[in-house]
Design an enzyme around this catalytic site. Structure first.
Site, PDB file in Angstrom:
ATOM      1  NE  ARG A 211      49.308  45.475  44.789  1.00  0.00           N
ATOM      2  CZ  ARG A 211      48.883  46.089  43.246  1.00  0.00           C
ATOM      3  NH1 ARG A 211      47.655  46.146  43.016  1.00  0.00           N
ATOM      4  NH2 ARG A 211      49.911  46.268  41.961  1.00  0.00           N
ATOM      5  CD  GLU A 213      44.359  43.395  47.256  1.00  0.00           C
ATOM      6  OE1 GLU A 213      43.228  43.759  48.030  1.00  0.00           O
ATOM      7  OE2 GLU A 213      45.541  43.186  46.281  1.00  0.00           O
ATOM      8  NE  ARG A 219      37.858  38.271  41.303  1.00  0.00           N
ATOM      9  CZ  ARG A 219      38.188  39.329  41.330  1.00  0.00           C
ATOM     10  NH1 ARG A 219      39.035  40.032  41.048  1.00  0.00           N
ATOM     11  NH2 ARG A 219      37.218  39.996  41.827  1.00  0.00           N
ATOM     12  CG  HIS A 220      42.904  40.093  45.561  1.00  0.00           C
ATOM     13  ND1 HIS A 220      41.594  39.516  45.104  1.00  0.00           N
ATOM     14  CD2 HIS A 220      43.619  41.066  44.717  1.00  0.00           C
ATOM     15  CE1 HIS A 220      40.963  40.613  44.384  1.00  0.00           C
ATOM     16  NE2 HIS A 220      42.102  41.486  44.463  1.00  0.00           N
ATOM     17  CD  GLU A 357      42.932  44.595  36.790  1.00  0.00           C
ATOM     18  OE1 GLU A 357      41.852  44.467  36.905  1.00  0.00           O
ATOM     19  OE2 GLU A 357      44.375  44.561  37.418  1.00  0.00           O
ATOM     20  CB  SER A 360      46.018  47.738  35.517  1.00  0.00           C
ATOM     21  OG  SER A 360      44.754  47.240  35.772  1.00  0.00           O
ATOM     22  NE  ARG A 408      44.177  38.577  40.659  1.00  0.00           N
ATOM     23  CZ  ARG A 408      43.532  39.427  40.541  1.00  0.00           C
ATOM     24  NH1 ARG A 408      42.690  40.558  39.233  1.00  0.00           N
ATOM     25  NH2 ARG A 408      43.413  39.864  41.275  1.00  0.00           N
TER      26      ARG A 408
HETATM   27  P1  ATP Z   1      42.436  43.935  41.463  1.00  0.00           P
HETATM   28  O1  ATP Z   1      41.487  44.891  41.025  1.00  0.00           O
HETATM   29  O2  ATP Z   1      41.830  42.230  40.342  1.00  0.00           O
HETATM   30  O3  ATP Z   1      42.305  43.599  43.215  1.00  0.00           O
HETATM   31  P2  ATP Z   1      44.256  46.008  41.596  1.00  0.00           P
HETATM   32  O4  ATP Z   1      43.374  46.357  39.236  1.00  0.00           O
HETATM   33  O5  ATP Z   1      44.494  45.966  42.469  1.00  0.00           O
HETATM   34  O6  ATP Z   1      43.432  44.006  40.774  1.00  0.00           O
HETATM   35  P3  ATP Z   1      47.247  46.409  39.588  1.00  0.00           P
HETATM   36  O7  ATP Z   1      47.568  47.189  40.250  1.00  0.00           O
HETATM   37  O8  ATP Z   1      46.579  46.708  38.260  1.00  0.00           O
HETATM   38  O9  ATP Z   1      45.587  45.272  40.555  1.00  0.00           O
HETATM   39  O10 ATP Z   1      48.143  44.783  39.286  1.00  0.00           O
HETATM   40  C1  ATP Z   1      48.324  44.802  38.158  1.00  0.00           C
HETATM   41  C2  ATP Z   1      48.222  43.185  38.369  1.00  0.00           C
HETATM   42  O11 ATP Z   1      48.594  42.466  39.049  1.00  0.00           O
HETATM   43  C3  ATP Z   1      46.580  42.883  38.167  1.00  0.00           C
HETATM   44  O12 ATP Z   1      46.308  42.770  36.351  1.00  0.00           O
HETATM   45  C4  ATP Z   1      46.781  41.787  38.638  1.00  0.00           C
HETATM   46  O13 ATP Z   1      46.806  40.275  37.820  1.00  0.00           O
HETATM   47  C5  ATP Z   1      47.487  41.340  39.994  1.00  0.00           C
HETATM   48  N1  ATP Z   1      46.842  41.361  40.821  1.00  0.00           N
HETATM   49  C6  ATP Z   1      47.772  42.358  42.034  1.00  0.00           C
HETATM   50  N2  ATP Z   1      46.994  42.786  43.381  1.00  0.00           N
HETATM   51  C7  ATP Z   1      47.325  40.746  42.998  1.00  0.00           C
HETATM   52  C8  ATP Z   1      46.986  40.648  44.211  1.00  0.00           C
HETATM   53  N3  ATP Z   1      46.268  41.011  45.070  1.00  0.00           N
HETATM   54  N4  ATP Z   1      47.280  39.567  44.534  1.00  0.00           N
HETATM   55  C9  ATP Z   1      46.881  38.927  42.991  1.00  0.00           C
HETATM   56  N5  ATP Z   1      47.686  39.154  42.199  1.00  0.00           N
HETATM   57  C10 ATP Z   1      46.861  40.601  41.836  1.00  0.00           C
HETATM   58 MG    MG Z   2      44.151  47.225  37.506  1.00  0.00          MG
END
Ligand code: ATP
Ligand code: MG
Length: 434
Positions: A211, A213, A219-220, A357, A360, A408
């Site tokens: 990702r 980000e 937490r990312h 979170e 999902s 996480r």
């Molecule tokens: P957030 O809103 O917390 O950034 P997200 O809703 O974008 O998460 P999802 O696409 O739902 O993330 O991904 C499923 C799961 O993968 C998340 O609930 C989270 O636990 C984990 N996750 C997602 N993005 C990341 C990241 N950049 N780093 C670590 N864990 C992640």
């Molecule tokens: Mg999510």
């Protein structure tokens, strides 16, 4: 090293060869101790200067901390030694000498900053707490795999080089694939669905997700480990039940097999396995409860994302894992199915830990026409997803699934402040090596 004995197995009354790192040297004058550390623990090696061969004493006391040595000698009981035994050496062989200046202190007595620790991860993970986190990480993966197998899911591995994103375009890492644009996979979402539509029915995968980000947060990560499940003939309720069982299995595995590690992390006393079932709050109840807590300047209205302060306040109020269900369709991805009786409501759910979170998931849209409509409604080009949607024309069962953020799960379970603690070599905005 065939004849090597682990320090934890060195019992009084015999001659052994142990091998490991020089943890500490204590020179008391006439007598000196070298504390040798290996993966199982530590042992005291005693040097009596007057009574031993000069060369041996010189080698022993000339060792630099963290040098790798092998020591052969008799094991004797010694109640004053840290483990109740000590070795009187016959020979000491230096296998790899360490520089006398170390970038950090692996005994953990002197704290180092996180960047220094991550730059020197090998040294850093010689600390007990570091070793404990990664032993537990391994145990979680083992426990989760076993629980998936009990749930009749088959382990799969999907491609990490892909033609399209799934979770929104801005977080994609583009790469060049023989002159064409491709991406690092954000999630195995579409591929695990295609696998669930085969005769495998229930599949799981633990693998990397990428990702892009933009922001550094505690937490990312830019490369994370996703624990994914997808099951044919499952709806959102089934998926939530399986999700609970996997999370609980991870906690149970750690409770059963990692007592020493939990102690090393100082959390053995408060460690508890969460109780099933986890409470379920609809999105509507969730925003009402957050509003009632009065922590936000502006009241939340239908369709809003949950701001971090709201999530944190609600998490503290609920005080345990909980699901948020029935999200507005517009905030969930195109592949999530909406409720038949209310198209504004999706079957999407999130599993929350009080701090953040974790998961999902949802039931997926398996009806071809609806899937195409969903892609168009989110401004995506159905042509670009033809490799995925075509399977939906050849008998796609109803199905549901989810993804747990692996780091996480570890971070919340072990009360770590920063997600980077749970990754060997984290990838973030600044960090591309090691
Ligand atoms: P957030 O809103 O917390 O950034 P997200 O809703 O974008 O998460 P999802 O696409 O739902 O993330 O991904 C499923 C799961 O993968 C998340 O609930 C989270 O636990 C984990 N996750 C997602 N993005 C990341 C990241 N950049 N780093 C670590 N864990 C992640
Ligand atoms: Mg999510």
């Amino acid at each position: 090293m065939d004849d090597r004995t682990y320090t934890a197995d060195a019992a009084p009354g015999g001659t052994v060869t142990v091998a490991g790192w020089v943890h500490e040297i204590r020179d008391l004058g006439g007598i000196a101790f070298v504390i040798l550390r290996d993966t199982t623990g530590r042992i005291q090696v005693k040097f009596e200067k007057e009574e031993m061969d000069d060369d041996l004493v010189e080698t022993g006391l000339g060792l630099s901390r963290e040098s790798v040595v092998s020591v052969t000698g008799d094991v004797e009981e010694e109640p004053r030694a840290p483990t109740g035994v000590e070795i009187t050496p016959e020979s000491v062989e230096v296998l790899s000498a360490a520089d006398t200046e170390l970038p950090l202190d692996p005994t953990g007595k002197v704290d180092a900053e996180l960047p220094t620790r991550l730059d020197n991860r090998t040294l850093d993970l010689r600390r007990e707490a570091g070793q404990a986190i990664f032993s537990i990480r391994g145990e979680i993966l083992r426990a989760v795999r076993e629980a998936f197998r009990e749930a009749n899911a088959t382990e799969i591995n999907t491609s990490k080089i892909v033609a399209t994103g799934t979770e929104g375009g801005t977080e994609l890492f583009p790469i060049t694939y023989f002159g064409r644009e491709a991406f690092m996979n954000q999630s195995p979402q579409l591929f695990k669905q295609l696998a669930a539509g085969s005769n495998l029915e229930r599949v799981f995968e633990t693998g990397p997700i990428f990702r892009a980000e933009e922001h550094n947060t505690p937490r990312h990560l830019n490369e994370a480990t996703s624990i994914d499940f997808e099951g044919a003939f499952c709806d959102d309720d089934d998926a939530m039940e399986i999700c609970e069982s996997i999370v609980v299995a991870a906690y149970e595995g750690v409770a059963e097999n990692c007592a020493d590690e939990l102690e090393a992390l100082g959390i053995d006393e408060e460690f508890t396995v969460p109780e099933r079932p986890f409470p379920r709050l609809s999105y509507e109840e969730t925003i009402e409860r957050i509003n009632a807590l009065g922590v936000l300047d502006d009241q939340l209205v239908w369709g809003d994302d949950l701001p971090t302060e709201g999530e944190t306040a609600l998490g503290a109020d609920v005080g345990r894992h909980y699901f948020i269900t029935d999200w507005p369709a517009e905030v969930k991805p195109f592949y999530i199915m909406d409720h038949d009786d209310d198209e504004a409501l999706s079957t999407g759910f999130d599993l929350m830990h009080p701090r953040m979170e974790l998961v999902s998931g949802g039931q997926r849209e398996h009806r071809y026409e609806k899937l195409i409509e969903g892609l168009e409604a989110q401004g995506l080009d159905p042509e670009a997803f033809e490799y995925y949607t075509r399977a939906f024309r050849y008998g796609m069962p109803p199905h549901a699934g989810w993804a747990i953020g692996g780091e996480r799960l570890i971070m919340t379970m072990l009360e770590l402040d920063n997600i980077r603690e749970a990754v060997l070599f984290p990838r973030d905005r600044q960090r591309l090596s090691p």
